[in-house]
Scaffold this motif. Structure first.
Motif, PDB file in Angstrom:
ATOM      1  N   SER A   1       0.849  -1.193   0.000  1.00 35.46           N
ATOM      2  CA  SER A   1       0.000   0.000   0.000  1.00 35.46           C
ATOM      3  C   SER A   1       0.881   1.238   0.000  1.00 35.46           C
ATOM      4  O   SER A   1       2.040   1.190   0.414  1.00 35.46           O
TER       5      SER A   1
ATOM      6  N   GLU B   1       0.707   7.445 -10.810  1.00 36.24           N
ATOM      7  CA  GLU B   1      -0.399   6.503 -10.601  1.00 36.24           C
ATOM      8  C   GLU B   1      -1.167   6.267 -11.895  1.00 36.24           C
ATOM      9  O   GLU B   1      -1.547   5.134 -12.211  1.00 36.24           O
TER      10      GLU B   1
ATOM     11  N   LEU C   1      -4.461   1.647  -2.126  1.00 39.78           N
ATOM     12  CA  LEU C   1      -4.016   3.035  -2.201  1.00 39.78           C
ATOM     13  C   LEU C   1      -4.852   3.874  -1.255  1.00 39.78           C
ATOM     14  O   LEU C   1      -6.040   3.622  -1.078  1.00 39.78           O
ATOM     15  N   TRP C   2      -4.212   4.865  -0.628  1.00 44.03           N
ATOM     16  CA  TRP C   2      -5.000   5.753   0.215  1.00 44.03           C
ATOM     17  C   TRP C   2      -4.835   7.203  -0.219  1.00 44.03           C
ATOM     18  O   TRP C   2      -3.873   7.578  -0.886  1.00 44.03           O
TER      19      TRP C   2
ATOM     20  N   ALA D   1      -9.311   7.798  -7.304  1.00 42.14           N
ATOM     21  CA  ALA D   1      -9.601   6.656  -6.434  1.00 42.14           C
ATOM     22  C   ALA D   1     -10.988   6.097  -6.698  1.00 42.14           C
ATOM     23  O   ALA D   1     -11.213   4.883  -6.588  1.00 42.14           O
TER      24      ALA D   1
ATOM     25  N   ASN E   1      -9.354  -1.069  -7.111  1.00 36.08           N
ATOM     26  CA  ASN E   1      -8.611  -1.478  -5.911  1.00 36.08           C
ATOM     27  C   ASN E   1      -9.391  -1.148  -4.653  1.00 36.08           C
ATOM     28  O   ASN E   1     -10.224  -0.232  -4.643  1.00 36.08           O
TER      29      ASN E   1
ATOM     30  N   VAL F   1      -9.560   1.040  -1.516  1.00 31.45           N
ATOM     31  CA  VAL F   1      -8.978   2.358  -1.290  1.00 31.45           C
ATOM     32  C   VAL F   1      -9.282   2.805   0.137  1.00 31.45           C
ATOM     33  O   VAL F   1     -10.201   2.299   0.785  1.00 31.45           O
TER      34      VAL F   1
ATOM     35  N   LEU G   1     -16.736   7.140  -3.257  1.00 33.00           N
ATOM     36  CA  LEU G   1     -15.745   6.082  -3.392  1.00 33.00           C
ATOM     37  C   LEU G   1     -16.318   4.679  -3.290  1.00 33.00           C
ATOM     38  O   LEU G   1     -15.682   3.726  -3.732  1.00 33.00           O
TER      39      LEU G   1
END
Length: 407
Positions: free
Chosen positions: A180, A189, A210-211, A227, A232, A234, A254
């Protein structure tokens, strides 16, 4: 996994991009990102999906997440000895946590991609000289020189190869660990985003999870848009100014389909604010019917500057925020899903306190940005958190708030 076209990437390119390095050579940046768009993916879609399933288990209370690693990885730090030390530390931390929680630990490293850092100021001044701030090895160098601090797009290529080398070591040493990092430098990215052949879904192939940071979680910004478009799992960091409206809006953007394991909220409130701020956020999400994963980052809200000028954190304050995090979730009958820690397997001297009573920060202060727990402090912290978890194995008082927790 297939590369994406410029048309696929366009939506978030048109939105504000906070915390981006001021690249002086945009043509070189385009050339490097075009090259990265053709390299093999660092992670696979199936691996990201498996992590999402594990995070869903943690959100349901059937697993416990330990996410940890360097504040900011460095290219020089990609060595078998250093990586092995950090992985071994996480293994040792997981054992008491798993025993106390009575559930398996999901290992997630801040590793193989954590090369970028958001900063509070675009520049810093030393002895009358002002230069761009260090933004992580992916952008520039920690050395305080004009050449070192000038953002260099070639570092994106170096970040990819350093991440690839790290992943090869991780897969050999600790194959159950997922990777991560903060999805901060969006040209990087974007260049590593791929479309899965089987499903047609878009994945950020730079890491499993990913954050988005506290400084880049604006709803109208490019980071949230990016995001929201990848498949993925997140996460979003939430500081003490976060509101119920913020978390509900992020949830809708999200995780509109409410997919288990898709969204994680990482709280970073500070030991003195966690009991005041967190209950309202948890209540709002619970009332919405969503089940997100809640992790505690007890590091960033407890950073202070020591008399020596070093940034540091006290182990006691880190533990105090974790205790508040556990207390809030116990009182509300919700799941405290795990920890997010900045740590290293080396015996650095960056955080004060712990059983050894560390106080001399200048002895071995190596972090280029924020202070990390060292090996001994990390293992001690896990043992002490395990004791807190054991104390809370009795059924919580559903819907009630423990003393000291404010709504």
């Amino acid at each position: 996994m297939n590369v994406i076209t410029p048309g696929d990437r366009a939506p978030w390119r048109r939105l504000p991009m906070d915390q981006q390095p001021p690249w002086p050579d945009r043509e070189a940046l385009q050339r490097i990102t075009d090259e990265l768009a053709l390299v093999p993916a660092l992670v696979l879609a199936a691996e990201c999906d498996r992590l999402r399933e594990r995070l869903a288990e943690a959100a349901a209370g059937d697993a416990f997440v330990l996410q940890g690693g360097d504040c900011a990885e460095t290219f020089d730090g990609v060595t078998p000895v250093r990586i092995a030390a950090t992985l071994d530390t996480m293994r040792r931390m997981a054992q008491p946590l798993a025993e106390a929680a009575g559930r398996p630990v999901v290992h997630v490293g801040r590793i193989a991609g954590q090369y970028a850092k958001p900063r509070s100021s675009p520049a810093e001044t030393r002895d009358g000289v002002t230069l761009p701030v260090y933004r992580g090895d992916i952008a520039n160098d920690v050395a305080f020189t004009t050449a070192g601090r000038t953002p260099d797009p070639d570092r994106l290529r170096r970040a990819y190869h350093a991440s690839l080398a790290t992943l090869n070591l991780v897969r050999a040493m600790m194959p159950e660990l997922y990777t991560s990092h903060e999805a901060l430098v969006l040209p990087y990215e974007e260049a590593l985003t791929r479309i899965d052949d089987a499903t047609g879904r878009m994945y950020a192939a730079s890491g499993h999870l990913l954050w988005i940071g506290e400084r880049t979680r604006r709803l109208d910004g490019a980071h949230v848009a990016f995001a929201g478009d990848v498949a993925n799992p997140v996460a979003v960091k939430l500081g003490p100014t976060s509101s119920a409206g913020d978390v509900l809006a992020l949830l809708d953007r999200l995780d509109p389909e409410r997919t288990p394991g898709r969204l994680t909220f990482i709280t970073r409130m500070g030991a003195n604010r966690i009991r005041e701020v967190l209950p309202g956020l948890v209540r709002a999400v619970t009332a919405s019917g969503a089940r997100v994963l809640w992790l505690c980052d007890p590091m960033h809200g407890n950073t202070v500057t020591a008399p020596s000028g070093h940034k540091t954190r006290a182990v006691s304050e880190v533990l105090a925020e974790i205790e508040g995090f556990l207390e809030v979730h116990e009182a509300l009958g919700t799941v405290a899903g795990g920890l997010h820690l900045e740590l290293t397997g080396a015996e650095v001297t960056e955080c004060v306190g712990g059983a050894v009573g560390l106080s001399d920060l200048g002895q071995r202060y190596e972090s280029p940005c924020d202070p990390r727990l060292n090996r001994a402090q990390s293992i001690e912290l896990a043992t002490r958190v395990a004791a807190l978890l054991e104390k809370r194995l009795a059924p919580p008082r559903r819907g009630e708030l423990a003393a000291g927790v404010e709504v």
